[in-house]
Design an enzyme around this catalytic site. Sequence first.
Site, PDB file in Angstrom:
ATOM      1  N   PRO A   1      21.169  34.434  52.384  1.00  0.00           N
ATOM      2  CA  PRO A   1      21.194  32.968  52.461  1.00  0.00           C
ATOM      3  C   PRO A   1      21.298  32.347  51.068  1.00  0.00           C
ATOM      4  O   PRO A   1      20.574  32.733  50.152  1.00  0.00           O
ATOM      5  CB  PRO A   1      19.852  32.645  53.125  1.00  0.00           C
ATOM      6  CG  PRO A   1      19.538  33.860  53.923  1.00  0.00           C
ATOM      7  CD  PRO A   1      20.038  35.006  53.106  1.00  0.00           C
ATOM      8  N   GLU A   2      22.242  31.417  50.913  1.00  0.00           N
ATOM      9  CA  GLU A   2      22.446  30.756  49.633  1.00  0.00           C
ATOM     10  C   GLU A   2      21.888  29.337  49.710  1.00  0.00           C
ATOM     11  O   GLU A   2      21.229  28.966  50.677  1.00  0.00           O
ATOM     12  CB  GLU A   2      23.933  30.774  49.269  1.00  0.00           C
ATOM     13  CG  GLU A   2      24.465  32.191  49.061  1.00  0.00           C
ATOM     14  CD  GLU A   2      25.894  32.220  48.524  1.00  0.00           C
ATOM     15  OE1 GLU A   2      26.378  31.178  48.036  1.00  0.00           O
ATOM     16  OE2 GLU A   2      26.533  33.280  48.591  1.00  0.00           O
TER      17      GLU A   2
END
Length: 270
Positions: free
Chosen positions: A2-3
């Site tokens: 996840p960014e």
Amino acid sequence: MPELPEVETTVRGLAPFLEGQRLVTVSTFRPDLRRPFPADLAQRLTGATVTHLARRAKYGIVSTDRDDHMIFHLGMSGRWRTEGGEAGKHDHLLLETGAGHRLFLHDPRRFGSVDLVNGDPLAIFPAFVTLGPEPLSDDFDAAYLASALAGRRAPIKAMLLDQTIVAGLGNIYVCEALNMARIAPTRAAADVSRAKLGALVPAIKAVLAAAIAAGGSTLRDFLSPEGDLGYFAKDWRVYGREGERCECGGTIVRIVQSGRSTFYCPKCQR
């Protein structure tokens, strides 16, 4: 992993369940994730009221009226479940509110982390101290970027992934922004012109804003707290599209930089 957009989506999704709520139960179901849970996590959070949720880089922050701040990182596969019920195999932390909401930190690969600090987390949490500006903030502009990259011979992509230069950018969105700004990911950072940097900064902001609006990108099993998939992946310009046509008519290629896949178009990115 996840960014920034996925973490922002997570924080926004958690806020309606947690902000203003008293935590009546805080339980861990194993001793650690990537590193041990704080030994006094349950003691310090149980009975506290959540006052605010925020994000810094790829971390979420849950703040309480005791000036305690729980800082979480989702690692490779983490997400928060808000649908309640009982703990499942990969649920490792429970926050239960006075309103009856049961939120579980779900992390099958256990590369995430949970920390707890008292006081201003931006000033005292070690991982935050050296971070660069947020890419969506006014502090991140072409003048700042030109100064930060002056004399740097590393590739521009590597510099944008350096969290001391700018906080929170990850592989997907750097590839996308560099394509939008027509900059080769292999170009030495110091050689990117001021005009190109002037195009890159708004490209980064636009890509991130669009991804947040779409709920992030779906990589493997990422879901928002509500259980929704992120849909920005269907709008990727170059990422994961090796051999396909770029909008300029060129062909998207994949190379490896520092062990990570880079996707770009040699025709329009120079």
